[in-house]
Design a protein around this motif. Structure first.
Motif, PDB file in Angstrom:
ATOM      1  N   GLY A  27      -0.794 -47.778 -76.026  1.00 38.03           N
ATOM      2  CA  GLY A  27      -1.248 -48.945 -76.759  1.00 38.03           C
ATOM      3  C   GLY A  27      -1.107 -48.734 -78.253  1.00 38.03           C
ATOM      4  O   GLY A  27      -0.508 -47.749 -78.703  1.00 38.03           O
ATOM      5  N   ILE A  28      -1.665 -49.645 -79.033  1.00 34.69           N
ATOM      6  CA  ILE A  28      -1.605 -49.560 -80.488  1.00 34.69           C
ATOM      7  C   ILE A  28      -2.966 -49.903 -81.069  1.00 34.69           C
ATOM      8  O   ILE A  28      -3.615 -50.849 -80.628  1.00 34.69           O
ATOM      9  CB  ILE A  28      -0.541 -50.524 -81.062  1.00 34.69           C
ATOM     10  CG1 ILE A  28       0.867 -50.109 -80.589  1.00 34.69           C
ATOM     11  CG2 ILE A  28      -0.584 -50.526 -82.587  1.00 34.69           C
ATOM     12  CD1 ILE A  28       1.961 -51.035 -81.046  1.00 34.69           C
ATOM     13  N   GLY A  29      -3.401 -49.145 -82.044  1.00 34.75           N
ATOM     14  CA  GLY A  29      -4.684 -49.432 -82.690  1.00 34.75           C
ATOM     15  C   GLY A  29      -5.332 -48.173 -83.221  1.00 34.75           C
ATOM     16  O   GLY A  29      -4.970 -47.056 -82.828  1.00 34.75           O
ATOM     17  N   TYR A  30      -6.287 -48.366 -84.132  1.00 35.96           N
ATOM     18  CA  TYR A  30      -7.030 -47.247 -84.703  1.00 35.96           C
ATOM     19  C   TYR A  30      -8.496 -47.635 -84.682  1.00 35.96           C
ATOM     20  O   TYR A  30      -8.918 -48.550 -85.380  1.00 35.96           O
ATOM     21  CB  TYR A  30      -6.560 -46.984 -86.143  1.00 35.96           C
ATOM     22  CG  TYR A  30      -7.176 -45.757 -86.782  1.00 35.96           C
ATOM     23  CD1 TYR A  30      -6.608 -44.498 -86.627  1.00 35.96           C
ATOM     24  CD2 TYR A  30      -8.328 -45.864 -87.562  1.00 35.96           C
ATOM     25  CE1 TYR A  30      -7.168 -43.372 -87.225  1.00 35.96           C
ATOM     26  CE2 TYR A  30      -8.899 -44.748 -88.162  1.00 35.96           C
ATOM     27  CZ  TYR A  30      -8.318 -43.513 -87.984  1.00 35.96           C
ATOM     28  OH  TYR A  30      -8.874 -42.399 -88.571  1.00 35.96           O
ATOM     29  N   HIS A  31      -9.261 -46.942 -83.838  1.00 34.92           N
ATOM     30  CA  HIS A  31     -10.669 -47.285 -83.648  1.00 34.92           C
ATOM     31  C   HIS A  31     -11.531 -46.084 -84.004  1.00 34.92           C
ATOM     32  O   HIS A  31     -11.432 -45.026 -83.377  1.00 34.92           O
ATOM     33  CB  HIS A  31     -10.919 -47.720 -82.203  1.00 34.92           C
ATOM     34  CG  HIS A  31      -9.971 -48.786 -81.736  1.00 34.92           C
ATOM     35  ND1 HIS A  31     -10.121 -50.111 -82.069  1.00 34.92           N
ATOM     36  CD2 HIS A  31      -8.848 -48.705 -80.976  1.00 34.92           C
ATOM     37  CE1 HIS A  31      -9.141 -50.816 -81.537  1.00 34.92           C
ATOM     38  NE2 HIS A  31      -8.353 -49.987 -80.869  1.00 34.92           N
ATOM     39  N   PRO A  59       0.442 -41.226 -85.306  1.00 41.72           N
ATOM     40  CA  PRO A  59       1.024 -41.705 -84.045  1.00 41.72           C
ATOM     41  C   PRO A  59       0.948 -43.229 -83.911  1.00 41.72           C
ATOM     42  O   PRO A  59      -0.082 -43.828 -84.228  1.00 41.72           O
ATOM     43  CB  PRO A  59       0.154 -41.026 -82.968  1.00 41.72           C
ATOM     44  CG  PRO A  59      -0.478 -39.879 -83.659  1.00 41.72           C
ATOM     45  CD  PRO A  59      -0.673 -40.294 -85.084  1.00 41.72           C
ATOM     46  N   GLY A  60       2.024 -43.826 -83.454  1.00 42.98           N
ATOM     47  CA  GLY A  60       2.033 -45.269 -83.226  1.00 42.98           C
ATOM     48  C   GLY A  60       1.485 -45.598 -81.854  1.00 42.98           C
ATOM     49  O   GLY A  60       2.143 -46.265 -81.053  1.00 42.98           O
ATOM     50  N   LYS A  61       0.282 -45.117 -81.587  1.00 45.91           N
ATOM     51  CA  LYS A  61      -0.362 -45.333 -80.301  1.00 45.91           C
ATOM     52  C   LYS A  61      -1.809 -45.759 -80.530  1.00 45.91           C
ATOM     53  O   LYS A  61      -2.236 -45.987 -81.653  1.00 45.91           O
ATOM     54  CB  LYS A  61      -0.303 -44.054 -79.455  1.00 45.91           C
ATOM     55  CG  LYS A  61       1.115 -43.625 -79.079  1.00 45.91           C
ATOM     56  CD  LYS A  61       1.092 -42.411 -78.174  1.00 45.91           C
ATOM     57  CE  LYS A  61       2.507 -42.011 -77.756  1.00 45.91           C
ATOM     58  NZ  LYS A  61       2.503 -40.844 -76.840  1.00 45.91           N
ATOM     59  N   LYS A  62      -2.571 -45.852 -79.470  1.00 48.39           N
ATOM     60  CA  LYS A  62      -3.974 -46.198 -79.575  1.00 48.39           C
ATOM     61  C   LYS A  62      -4.779 -44.939 -79.880  1.00 48.39           C
ATOM     62  O   LYS A  62      -4.858 -44.029 -79.062  1.00 48.39           O
ATOM     63  CB  LYS A  62      -4.473 -46.846 -78.282  1.00 48.39           C
ATOM     64  CG  LYS A  62      -5.933 -47.299 -78.352  1.00 48.39           C
ATOM     65  CD  LYS A  62      -6.361 -47.931 -77.039  1.00 48.39           C
ATOM     66  CE  LYS A  62      -7.821 -48.353 -77.076  1.00 48.39           C
ATOM     67  NZ  LYS A  62      -8.261 -48.954 -75.791  1.00 48.39           N
ATOM     68  N   ILE A  63      -5.367 -44.902 -81.061  1.00 44.90           N
ATOM     69  CA  ILE A  63      -6.151 -43.740 -81.494  1.00 44.90           C
ATOM     70  C   ILE A  63      -7.626 -44.135 -81.511  1.00 44.90           C
ATOM     71  O   ILE A  63      -8.023 -45.059 -82.226  1.00 44.90           O
ATOM     72  CB  ILE A  63      -5.733 -43.268 -82.894  1.00 44.90           C
ATOM     73  CG1 ILE A  63      -4.235 -42.956 -82.929  1.00 44.90           C
ATOM     74  CG2 ILE A  63      -6.546 -42.046 -83.303  1.00 44.90           C
ATOM     75  CD1 ILE A  63      -3.715 -42.648 -84.318  1.00 44.90           C
ATOM     76  N   THR A  64      -8.421 -43.449 -80.707  1.00 47.56           N
ATOM     77  CA  THR A  64      -9.861 -43.686 -80.683  1.00 47.56           C
ATOM     78  C   THR A  64     -10.569 -42.415 -81.147  1.00 47.56           C
ATOM     79  O   THR A  64     -10.340 -41.337 -80.600  1.00 47.56           O
ATOM     80  CB  THR A  64     -10.351 -44.057 -79.272  1.00 47.56           C
ATOM     81  OG1 THR A  64      -9.626 -45.198 -78.803  1.00 47.56           O
ATOM     82  CG2 THR A  64     -11.840 -44.392 -79.292  1.00 47.56           C
ATOM     83  N   ILE A  65     -11.406 -42.570 -82.173  1.00 45.47           N
ATOM     84  CA  ILE A  65     -12.123 -41.414 -82.724  1.00 45.47           C
ATOM     85  C   ILE A  65     -13.627 -41.679 -82.668  1.00 45.47           C
ATOM     86  O   ILE A  65     -14.102 -42.700 -83.162  1.00 45.47           O
ATOM     87  CB  ILE A  65     -11.699 -41.144 -84.181  1.00 45.47           C
ATOM     88  CG1 ILE A  65     -10.191 -40.869 -84.256  1.00 45.47           C
ATOM     89  CG2 ILE A  65     -12.485 -39.966 -84.755  1.00 45.47           C
ATOM     90  CD1 ILE A  65      -9.662 -40.720 -85.671  1.00 45.47           C
ATOM     91  N   ASN A  66     -14.348 -40.756 -82.059  1.00 44.33           N
ATOM     92  CA  ASN A  66     -15.805 -40.851 -81.993  1.00 44.33           C
ATOM     93  C   ASN A  66     -16.426 -39.683 -82.736  1.00 44.33           C
ATOM     94  O   ASN A  66     -16.059 -38.528 -82.533  1.00 44.33           O
ATOM     95  CB  ASN A  66     -16.284 -40.830 -80.534  1.00 44.33           C
ATOM     96  CG  ASN A  66     -17.794 -40.889 -80.443  1.00 44.33           C
ATOM     97  OD1 ASN A  66     -18.430 -41.706 -81.099  1.00 44.33           O
ATOM     98  ND2 ASN A  66     -18.376 -40.013 -79.630  1.00 44.33           N
ATOM     99  N   MET A  67     -17.375 -40.015 -83.630  1.00 39.30           N
ATOM    100  CA  MET A  67     -18.070 -38.985 -84.400  1.00 39.30           C
ATOM    101  C   MET A  67     -19.484 -38.849 -83.841  1.00 39.30           C
ATOM    102  O   MET A  67     -20.329 -39.724 -84.023  1.00 39.30           O
ATOM    103  CB  MET A  67     -18.090 -39.361 -85.884  1.00 39.30           C
ATOM    104  CG  MET A  67     -16.693 -39.613 -86.446  1.00 39.30           C
ATOM    105  SD  MET A  67     -16.689 -40.025 -88.215  1.00 39.30           S
ATOM    106  CE  MET A  67     -16.973 -38.392 -88.928  1.00 39.30           C
ATOM    107  N   ALA A  68     -19.714 -37.767 -83.105  1.00 35.33           N
ATOM    108  CA  ALA A  68     -20.988 -37.568 -82.426  1.00 35.33           C
ATOM    109  C   ALA A  68     -21.866 -36.543 -83.161  1.00 35.33           C
ATOM    110  O   ALA A  68     -21.337 -35.604 -83.757  1.00 35.33           O
ATOM    111  CB  ALA A  68     -20.727 -37.105 -80.997  1.00 35.33           C
TER     112      ALA A  68
END
Length: 205
Positions: A27-31, A59-68
């Motif tokens: 996919g595509i996106g930066y979350h 990366p030209g993909k879906k990047i999901t980053i969670n800061m816990a």
């Protein structure tokens, strides 16, 4: 691919370890989630430029980053390097077999250089308490953090030095501070003196 990188948040004189989870999928996106402030949300622009200027890419993909922990507010630009290294490892652009052994912090310039951070000493103390092997941070802060013994503290000038270290390249060595020698040097040759304060000049009688 899911990767965990570690940073730290400082509240007063206490530091809390932050786990940065980076997942790259189709996919595509930066979350970016986990209560980041605006400085952290803007990090994607700094990271993208820094990576490109050092021969890597966002990366030209879906990047999901969670800061816990997700319920703890994260502030400042010092997570730039943490996020960037996580993205590089998660996208298989670099190796990161030992990445979970280190705290990684630093604000990125667009050319990949690093700007100083705040709270280096409490971060280093917490890193040692929690059993981390080392701490990567901007070279401007290295003497402050290297006061803590039993922790490998690496002062770096740019992101490429961290990448080379993780891939087993380069000659980066931990900084070692002799606190006893530093104390006596400061005692004998103080950087500041009360005579430097206006109104506190010596008065000849």
């Amino acid at each position: 691919m899911l990767v965990k990188v570690f940073g730290s948040a400082v509240f007063g004189v206490e530091a809390t370890t932050i786990t940065v989870e980076v997942n790259i999928d189709k996919g595509i996106g930066y979350h970016l989630v986990g209560l980041p402030d605006n400085a952290i949300k803007e990090s994607s622009y700094r990271i993208a430029a820094a990576l490109k200027n050092n021969g890597y890419s966002m990366p030209g993909k879906k990047i999901t980053i969670n800061m816990a922990p997700a319920d703890l507010r994260k502030e400042g630009s010092a997570y730039d390097l943490t996020l960037a290294i996580g993205i590089l490892v998660a996208s298989s652009q670099i190796k990161g077999d030992t990445i979970d052994q280190y705290i990684i912090m630093g604000e990125l310039s667009l050319d990949g250089g690093l700007q100083p951070i705040r709270g280096a000493l409490p971060i280093a103390i917490k890193a040692k308490e929690e059993g981390f092997k080392g701490f990567f941070l901007p070279i401007q802060n290295v003497k402050e953090a290297a006061i803590v013994t039993g922790l490998d503290v690496y002062g770096v000038e740019n992101i490429q030095q961290v990448i080379d270290f993780l891939e087993g390249k380069g000659t980066l060595e931990p900084t070692i501070i002799d606190t006893r020698a530093e104390f006596y040097q400061t005692l004998d040759f103080p950087e500041f003196d009360f005579s430097d304060v206006k109104g506190q000049e010596s008065i000849k009688r």
